[in-house]
Design a protein around this motif. Structure first.
Motif, PDB file in Angstrom:
ATOM      1  N   VAL A 128      -1.526  14.168  -7.383  1.00  0.00           N
ATOM      2  CA  VAL A 128      -0.985  12.828  -7.136  1.00  0.00           C
ATOM      3  C   VAL A 128      -2.043  11.779  -7.451  1.00  0.00           C
ATOM      4  N   SER A 133      -3.466   8.531  -6.202  1.00  0.00           N
ATOM      5  CA  SER A 133      -3.502   7.670  -5.033  1.00  0.00           C
ATOM      6  C   SER A 133      -4.867   7.009  -5.000  1.00  0.00           C
ATOM      7  N   TYR A 134      -4.862   5.708  -5.126  1.00  0.00           N
ATOM      8  CA  TYR A 134      -6.096   4.929  -5.271  1.00  0.00           C
ATOM      9  C   TYR A 134      -7.125   5.387  -4.245  1.00  0.00           C
ATOM     10  N   ALA A 172       0.355   4.930  -9.936  1.00  0.00           N
ATOM     11  CA  ALA A 172       1.272   4.631  -8.829  1.00  0.00           C
ATOM     12  C   ALA A 172       1.434   3.130  -8.779  1.00  0.00           C
ATOM     13  N   ARG A 190       7.312   1.783  -4.538  1.00  0.00           N
ATOM     14  CA  ARG A 190       8.324   2.787  -4.891  1.00  0.00           C
ATOM     15  C   ARG A 190       8.280   3.882  -3.834  1.00  0.00           C
ATOM     16  N   ARG A 224       8.991   7.606  -2.302  1.00  0.00           N
ATOM     17  CA  ARG A 224       9.055   8.991  -2.770  1.00  0.00           C
ATOM     18  C   ARG A 224       9.907   9.801  -1.804  1.00  0.00           C
ATOM     19  N   GLU A 279       4.589   4.425  -2.737  1.00  0.00           N
ATOM     20  CA  GLU A 279       3.521   3.919  -3.588  1.00  0.00           C
ATOM     21  C   GLU A 279       3.415   2.412  -3.352  1.00  0.00           C
ATOM     22  N   GLY A 325      -1.173   0.807  -5.543  1.00  0.00           N
ATOM     23  CA  GLY A 325      -1.772   1.951  -6.197  1.00  0.00           C
ATOM     24  C   GLY A 325      -1.964   3.147  -5.293  1.00  0.00           C
ATOM     25  N   ARG A 326      -1.716   2.996  -3.995  1.00  0.00           N
ATOM     26  CA  ARG A 326      -1.849   4.118  -3.070  1.00  0.00           C
ATOM     27  C   ARG A 326      -0.544   4.905  -2.980  1.00  0.00           C
ATOM     28  N   THR A 327      -0.670   6.172  -2.630  1.00  0.00           N
ATOM     29  CA  THR A 327       0.487   6.965  -2.233  1.00  0.00           C
ATOM     30  C   THR A 327       0.296   7.259  -0.759  1.00  0.00           C
TER      31      THR A 327
END
Length: 442
Positions: free
Chosen positions: A147, A149-150, A265, A414, A416, A427, A430-432
């Protein structure tokens, strides 16, 4: 249209955004333009000029990546070798991650371990090494490489690898191999270098206006992820190198930094080696930027096909609106790129999208109130001078995709879903971020 036409707008736009001071630089077709407005501190009233130092925040990551690649070209590092081969003492929480994580994973935000951390290990030369020794406490949120993820922590580790291999401090490596060869003599990491020169201080936005925040917001170990202070003039030297090259890196390696390595992301579409990529119409933008505790915010955006780069340095959270406004003006008026159209909002039942989502000290909260959806990025910190950004209204522009109601041109978040169709992450920035159990908010 000339970049000078922006000069008369800068002060007005800064006031509207609640930004005490702004310094901007534009590189276009080989020509440079520097613009400044406002003050470095509302307490002193010292005017901002082209040589005022600001914290550039996460644009510092592009220097960390370049430093790693200098050592790759020296033949002492490889992007796809496990970093434990260079740091035998490395211990991560997940033994498999310890064995497999590479510099390419770190430079593309795909290491999978927790990225937003606060590690204060003092201001000594061993600060970065001491911080990385604590990485065995970081949860492995996702498998390595799975993934985007920043990940600020990933850049601390990349910087530590570069430091260990070079034999000196991380800051000395960047200074001797990047800053000095490019003539960036007004860029510094250490506060004692900054305090003796003209510099901006961060401001918290309060009801009665911007107020000086008596904190820097970062510690020495954060240097590879966000610790560089610089001027708009020096940032244009970095832009010139990125667009036209210099002897510090081969053109092939410089292009590798910009080229897509994997999917990103939201709001980023793809990631290169540190550089973030998104489109503006048919044009490809290569960008970064930074946010130091909502006190100093910056933008750094390049449109390589148009030979254009724009940097914006600001000293309050209002820079989050001012920076993109300046960048868009330059893209549309200097590069003649089309103005982006807003995406139509959609009446979609939010279902189980509302809730709280956490990654480290950052929480993304989505709530329903008065028939509308609102989102807020919350800093979970005990530092009273560091305030969370205010909430903003959001609308759906596609299934599971949100945009700010005030600007639907670019999606902001967005959701998930897991294999059962339930929302389990989002998201944003830029993080998940994973959804907190029991956090559905109606």
């Amino acid at each position: 249209m000339s970049a000078d036409e922006l000069r008369g707008l800068l002060g007005e736009w800064a006031r509207e955004a609640g930004v005490p001071g702004v310094s901007a630089g534009i590189f276009h077709e080989g020509e440079e333009t520097l613009l400044a407005a406002g003050v470095s501190s509302v307490d002193t009233g010292t005017p901002v000029d082209d040589d005022t130092l600001f914290m550039i925040g996460s644009t510092s990551k592009t220097f960390a990546a370049a430093a790693v690649l200098v050592l790759v070209e020296d033949g002492v590092l490889e992007l796809d070798q496990p970093v434990v081969e260079y740091l035998p003492e490395l211990r991560l929480a997940d033994p498999l991650a310890t064995k497999t994580v590479t510099l390419r994973h770190l430079l593309t935000h795909s290491s999978g371990f927790l990225g937003d951390i606060e590690v204060d290990t003092g201001w000594g030369d061993d600060a970065l090494a001491r911080a990385v020794r604590q990485f065995d406490e970081l949860p492995q949120v996702f498998p390595v490489g799975e993934v985007f993820s920043y990940c600020n922590a990933g850049f601390l580790l990349a910087g530590r690898v570069a430091e260990a291999v070079s034999g000196g401090s991380y800051e000395d490596l960047v200074r001797t191999r990047l800053l000095e060869p490019l003539g960036m003599t007004d860029s510094y990491f250490q506060p004692w270098d900054v305090l003796t020169r003209r510099h901006a201080v961060g401001h918290a936005l309060r009801e009665d206006g911007p107020a000086v925040a008596h904190t820097v917001g970062l510690v020495r170990a954060d240097a590879p992820a966000g610790g560089l202070w610089s001027t708009a003039r020096d940032q244009l030297k970095w832009a010139r190198f990125q667009l036209t090259g210099a002897e510090i890196l081969s053109d092939e390696t410089r292009s590798l930094m910009h080229n897509a390595q994997r999917k990103g992301a939201l709001p980023f579409e793809e990631v290169g080696l540190s550089w973030l990529r998104l489109s503006h119409g048919d044009a490809q933008l290569v960008r970064h930027g930074g946010n130091v505790s909502n006190l100093q915010l910056s933008e750094f955006v390049m449109a390589p096909s148009e030979n254009l780069a724009v940097t914006v340095l600001t000293n309050s959270a209002g820079g989050g609106a001012l920076g993109p406004r300046i960048v868009d003006w330059c893209l549309e008026n200097l590069a003649d790129l089309p103005k982006l159209d807003g995406r139509p909002s959609r009446a979609i039942d939010p279902g189980d999208c509302p809730g709280r989502y956490r990654t480290g000290s950052l929480i993304f909260e989505v709530t329903e109130r008065d028939g509308a959806l609102w989102a807020q990025m919350i800093l979970d910190t005990d530092q009273p001078d560091i305030l969370s950004a205010p909430p903003f209204e959001v609308v759906f522009v596609a299934d599971d995709v949100l945009a700010r109601a005030s600007d639907t041109r670019r999606p902001s978040a967005r959701f998930r879903r897991d294999d059962h169709g339930r929302v389990d992450a989002v998201e944003f920035g830029g993080r998940t971020a994973l959804k907190l159990p029991g956090s559905n908010i109606g």
